[in-house]
Design an enzyme around this catalytic site. Sequence first.
Site, PDB file in Angstrom:
ATOM      1  N   ASP A  38      35.640  32.549  40.006  1.00  0.00           N
ATOM      2  CA  ASP A  38      34.443  32.968  40.603  1.00  0.00           C
ATOM      3  C   ASP A  38      33.473  32.335  39.725  1.00  0.00           C
ATOM      4  OD1 ASP A  38      35.890  34.704  42.230  1.00  0.00           O
ATOM      5  OD2 ASP A  38      35.695  36.391  40.816  1.00  0.00           O
ATOM      6  N   GLU A  39      33.333  31.227  39.468  1.00  0.00           N
ATOM      7  CA  GLU A  39      32.283  30.315  38.660  1.00  0.00           C
ATOM      8  C   GLU A  39      31.235  29.794  39.587  1.00  0.00           C
ATOM      9  OE1 GLU A  39      35.616  29.593  38.436  1.00  0.00           O
ATOM     10  OE2 GLU A  39      36.306  29.725  36.440  1.00  0.00           O
ATOM     11  N   LYS A  43      32.481  27.795  42.353  1.00  0.00           N
ATOM     12  CA  LYS A  43      33.134  26.479  42.912  1.00  0.00           C
ATOM     13  C   LYS A  43      32.741  26.234  44.403  1.00  0.00           C
ATOM     14  CE  LYS A  43      37.161  28.183  41.954  1.00  0.00           C
ATOM     15  NZ  LYS A  43      36.790  29.539  41.016  1.00  0.00           N
ATOM     16  N   GLY A  44      32.732  27.460  45.333  1.00  0.00           N
ATOM     17  CA  GLY A  44      32.402  27.112  46.526  1.00  0.00           C
ATOM     18  C   GLY A  44      31.253  26.375  46.723  1.00  0.00           C
ATOM     19  N   GLY A  90      38.339  33.480  46.727  1.00  0.00           N
ATOM     20  CA  GLY A  90      37.243  34.011  47.750  1.00  0.00           C
ATOM     21  C   GLY A  90      35.918  33.132  47.334  1.00  0.00           C
ATOM     22  N   HIS A  91      35.765  31.877  48.137  1.00  0.00           N
ATOM     23  CA  HIS A  91      34.595  31.141  47.797  1.00  0.00           C
ATOM     24  C   HIS A  91      33.364  31.263  48.646  1.00  0.00           C
ATOM     25  CE1 HIS A  91      37.999  28.116  45.942  1.00  0.00           C
ATOM     26  NE2 HIS A  91      37.878  29.406  45.270  1.00  0.00           N
ATOM     27  N   GLN A 150      40.747  29.641  41.610  1.00  0.00           N
ATOM     28  CA  GLN A 150      40.779  30.555  40.444  1.00  0.00           C
ATOM     29  C   GLN A 150      40.125  29.603  39.104  1.00  0.00           C
ATOM     30  OE1 GLN A 150      44.000  30.255  42.399  1.00  0.00           O
ATOM     31  NE2 GLN A 150      42.927  31.785  43.468  1.00  0.00           N
ATOM     32  N   THR A 160      36.794  38.740  47.179  1.00  0.00           N
ATOM     33  CA  THR A 160      37.981  39.017  47.993  1.00  0.00           C
ATOM     34  C   THR A 160      38.334  40.403  48.046  1.00  0.00           C
ATOM     35  OG1 THR A 160      38.841  36.712  47.518  1.00  0.00           O
ATOM     36  CG2 THR A 160      40.475  38.336  48.244  1.00  0.00           C
ATOM     37  N   ARG A 162      36.065  44.235  44.087  1.00  0.00           N
ATOM     38  CA  ARG A 162      36.010  44.985  42.850  1.00  0.00           C
ATOM     39  C   ARG A 162      34.815  44.542  42.006  1.00  0.00           C
ATOM     40  NH1 ARG A 162      42.058  43.352  40.609  1.00  0.00           N
ATOM     41  NH2 ARG A 162      41.386  41.424  41.866  1.00  0.00           N
ATOM     42  N   ARG A 203      33.391  43.055  38.979  1.00  0.00           N
ATOM     43  CA  ARG A 203      33.913  42.006  37.989  1.00  0.00           C
ATOM     44  C   ARG A 203      33.505  42.530  36.543  1.00  0.00           C
ATOM     45  NH1 ARG A 203      31.336  37.165  41.522  1.00  0.00           N
ATOM     46  NH2 ARG A 203      33.267  36.885  43.126  1.00  0.00           N
ATOM     47  N   LEU A 219      22.292  30.347  36.494  1.00  0.00           N
ATOM     48  CA  LEU A 219      21.673  30.174  35.472  1.00  0.00           C
ATOM     49  C   LEU A 219      20.546  31.147  35.694  1.00  0.00           C
ATOM     50  CD1 LEU A 219      21.087  28.798  32.719  1.00  0.00           C
ATOM     51  CD2 LEU A 219      19.674  27.282  33.664  1.00  0.00           C
ATOM     52  N   GLY A 239      20.727  29.334  42.438  1.00  0.00           N
ATOM     53  CA  GLY A 239      20.626  30.254  43.277  1.00  0.00           C
ATOM     54  C   GLY A 239      21.900  30.007  43.947  1.00  0.00           C
TER      55      GLY A 239
HETATM   56  P1  GDP Z   1      34.185  30.651  43.648  1.00  0.00           P
HETATM   57  O1  GDP Z   1      35.339  31.672  43.596  1.00  0.00           O
HETATM   58  O2  GDP Z   1      34.075  30.198  42.207  1.00  0.00           O
HETATM   59  O3  GDP Z   1      33.861  29.916  44.626  1.00  0.00           O
HETATM   60  O4  GDP Z   1      33.017  31.941  43.123  1.00  0.00           O
HETATM   61  P2  GDP Z   1      32.587  33.144  44.133  1.00  0.00           P
HETATM   62  O5  GDP Z   1      32.026  32.985  45.559  1.00  0.00           O
HETATM   63  O6  GDP Z   1      33.694  34.170  44.135  1.00  0.00           O
HETATM   64  O7  GDP Z   1      31.325  33.851  43.342  1.00  0.00           O
HETATM   65  C1  GDP Z   1      30.099  33.322  42.993  1.00  0.00           C
HETATM   66  C2  GDP Z   1      29.200  34.094  43.501  1.00  0.00           C
HETATM   67  O8  GDP Z   1      27.932  33.686  42.982  1.00  0.00           O
HETATM   68  C3  GDP Z   1      28.926  33.998  44.881  1.00  0.00           C
HETATM   69  O9  GDP Z   1      28.285  35.466  45.449  1.00  0.00           O
HETATM   70  C4  GDP Z   1      27.885  32.999  45.125  1.00  0.00           C
HETATM   71  O10 GDP Z   1      26.909  33.200  46.319  1.00  0.00           O
HETATM   72  C5  GDP Z   1      26.953  33.280  43.980  1.00  0.00           C
HETATM   73  N1  GDP Z   1      26.219  32.015  43.418  1.00  0.00           N
HETATM   74  C6  GDP Z   1      26.827  30.908  43.235  1.00  0.00           C
HETATM   75  N2  GDP Z   1      26.038  29.916  42.658  1.00  0.00           N
HETATM   76  C7  GDP Z   1      24.859  30.731  42.118  1.00  0.00           C
HETATM   77  C8  GDP Z   1      23.745  30.541  41.541  1.00  0.00           C
HETATM   78  O11 GDP Z   1      23.282  29.405  41.066  1.00  0.00           O
HETATM   79  N3  GDP Z   1      22.964  31.615  41.394  1.00  0.00           N
HETATM   80  C9  GDP Z   1      23.013  32.909  42.002  1.00  0.00           C
HETATM   81  N4  GDP Z   1      22.183  33.849  41.630  1.00  0.00           N
HETATM   82  N5  GDP Z   1      24.410  32.983  42.534  1.00  0.00           N
HETATM   83  C10 GDP Z   1      25.253  32.059  42.781  1.00  0.00           C
HETATM   84  P1  IMO Z   2      38.683  31.991  43.021  1.00  0.00           P
HETATM   85  O1  IMO Z   2      39.187  30.955  43.838  1.00  0.00           O
HETATM   86  C1  IMO Z   2      38.896  35.496  40.170  1.00  0.00           C
HETATM   87  C2  IMO Z   2      42.849  37.042  39.262  1.00  0.00           C
HETATM   88  C3  IMO Z   2      43.207  38.652  39.971  1.00  0.00           C
HETATM   89  C4  IMO Z   2      44.308  38.800  38.951  1.00  0.00           C
HETATM   90  C5  IMO Z   2      45.040  37.608  38.584  1.00  0.00           C
HETATM   91  C6  IMO Z   2      46.256  37.618  39.591  1.00  0.00           C
HETATM   92  O2  IMO Z   2      37.748  32.916  43.831  1.00  0.00           O
HETATM   93  O3  IMO Z   2      37.974  32.028  41.674  1.00  0.00           O
HETATM   94  P2  IMO Z   2      46.703  36.986  41.968  1.00  0.00           P
HETATM   95  O4  IMO Z   2      46.418  37.743  43.308  1.00  0.00           O
HETATM   96  O5  IMO Z   2      46.472  35.856  42.037  1.00  0.00           O
HETATM   97  O6  IMO Z   2      48.153  37.106  41.792  1.00  0.00           O
HETATM   98  O7  IMO Z   2      45.970  37.929  40.883  1.00  0.00           O
HETATM   99  O8  IMO Z   2      44.018  36.587  39.099  1.00  0.00           O
HETATM  100  N1  IMO Z   2      42.446  36.162  40.514  1.00  0.00           N
HETATM  101  C7  IMO Z   2      40.927  35.721  40.578  1.00  0.00           C
HETATM  102  N2  IMO Z   2      40.073  35.818  39.915  1.00  0.00           N
HETATM  103  N3  IMO Z   2      38.830  34.319  41.049  1.00  0.00           N
HETATM  104  C8  IMO Z   2      39.851  34.125  41.929  1.00  0.00           C
HETATM  105  O9  IMO Z   2      39.716  33.148  42.746  1.00  0.00           O
HETATM  106  C9  IMO Z   2      41.070  34.891  41.694  1.00  0.00           C
HETATM  107  N4  IMO Z   2      42.199  34.665  42.226  1.00  0.00           N
HETATM  108  C10 IMO Z   2      43.010  35.505  41.533  1.00  0.00           C
HETATM  109  O10 IMO Z   2      42.358  39.356  39.736  1.00  0.00           O
HETATM  110  O11 IMO Z   2      43.425  39.282  37.794  1.00  0.00           O
HETATM  111 MG    MG Z   3      35.908  33.768  44.294  1.00  0.00          MG
END
Ligand code: GDP
Ligand code: IMO
Ligand code: MG
Length: 431
Positions: free
Chosen positions: A13-14, A16-17, A40-41, A225, A301, A304, A306, A333, A416
């Site tokens: 959830d950094e 990446k998407g 979940g991207h 991940q 996804t 929950r 975080r 940031l 953002g």
């Molecule tokens: P991923 O799984 O690595 O693609 O990340 P997720 O989509 O699960 O979680 C990142 C969340 O942060 C999403 O809700 C994005 O819309 C949001 N996001 C991404 N980059 C930024 C940013 O620079 N600033 C803010 N405020 N939100 C961001």
């Molecule tokens: P993205 O690509 C954050 C975590 C789950 C759990 C562990 C194992 O959006 O960054 P699993 O269902 O893979 O067997 O769960 O890994 N987990 C993630 N946490 N972002 C994800 O994907 C994750 N995919 C799995 O919360 O701790």
């Molecule tokens: Mg994610």
Amino acid sequence: MENRVIIGGQWGDEGKGKVIDALGEGYDWVIRYQGGANAGHTIQVGAREHVLHLVPSGIFREAVRCYLGNGMVIDPWALRDEILALEEQGVRVRNRLHVSSAAQLLMPYHKRFDELREIQRKRKSIGTTGRGIGPAYQDKLARAGLRFGDLTAPLEKLERAAIEHILEANEVLAKTFDAEPLPAKVLAEELVVLAQSLRPLIVDGYSALRGVREGRESALFEGAQGTLLDIDHGTYPFVTSSNSTVGGALTGTGLPARCLGEVVGVFKAYCTRVGNGPFPTELRAEEGEQLRTLGREYGATTGRPRRCGWFDLVAGRYAVGVNGLVGLVITKLDVLDALPVVKVAEAYDLDGERRDDFPIRPDESCRVRPVLKELPGWEKPLGKCRRLADLPANARKYLEYLERSLGVLVVGISVGKSREQMVMTPTGVTA
Ligand code: GDP
Ligand code: IMO
Ligand code: MG
């Protein structure tokens, strides 16, 4: 275009998407290679927010082709739903999305096993996403599963094979879990219908990626991940079941190492983790709640909340080392805009001893305490910054500090959610 692998540097959830979408323009391919619908991207295009679980984040760039590699475990029901949802929103998917015939089929019983095993683990539960990931990879390694290529078999044969697999799973459900059987015939018939709609997407991976292999086509590899969730190099057993570090891009596509190009890590400007397991810089109570509220940190996804904490340089250096990162993208940031002080873990304390390397043994990683450094906040909104010079001095100092401490250039900064809210810094942030 230089090929690039985009890897999560922390616990997923950094952002990446968002980063893939922002960098994706001009690439021939965006390729996912591991994991499944546990990802979940989130991508914001215009006013619309999309959450992708299987489809690569390149799909919003018309000219990009998307590929799901052999290293993935793909739920065909989830894939169909995701394609339909995108098409309803006017995104063209057909003829742009290709799936390796060697990708593993994730079946409804995998999800059921995932849920039941979590219940069985009780207090030791991993906190999985419940998407069936672990059980699907288990079947893959046991050489017992179905693959996408099986969807191209004559339909009666596919139906028979599906029924056989579901009945076998039903036996385990009854014997091991005392659980209700799944409706084999109904699910097999559904799979037959799905097969007919998904067939046109299925390709032989070696041929489909020939252009990338021969250097005629460019590719952006989309990690799912994060490094600390890697099955081999993460905080085992609190990990996912695939290689989310760079090696996954090789085995998960069948492409040779020279095709990967630069490996870039995406890091939040702080840290989050969903699910259980060690998290050395985690903040509890109000401080954690503050970051969660500011960053809207709820799982894309599962919804929950975080767990939230400060940036962790020890884990960050580990991610740099394991993946061979040559660039960093720092996201969110702007979430720290209002804070008077920002903290970072420089090292750990393990039973009174300083540790500079991430302890991969779980008995140690769950006991370490962060040694925190404080930096002054910037207390100004960053959302409109587009060039490094637009950032307030303290925000630049924070980035310089991360760059110096990790020994890798910060090549991009996200301020953002939207595509445009990026500051590209190809030569780093240190003056
Ligand atoms: P991923 O799984 O690595 O693609 O990340 P997720 O989509 O699960 O979680 C990142 C969340 O942060 C999403 O809700 C994005 O819309 C949001 N996001 C991404 N980059 C930024 C940013 O620079 N600033 C803010 N405020 N939100 C961001
Ligand atoms: P993205 O690509 C954050 C975590 C789950 C759990 C562990 C194992 O959006 O960054 P699993 O269902 O893979 O067997 O769960 O890994 N987990 C993630 N946490 N972002 C994800 O994907 C994750 N995919 C799995 O919360 O701790
Ligand atoms: Mg994610």
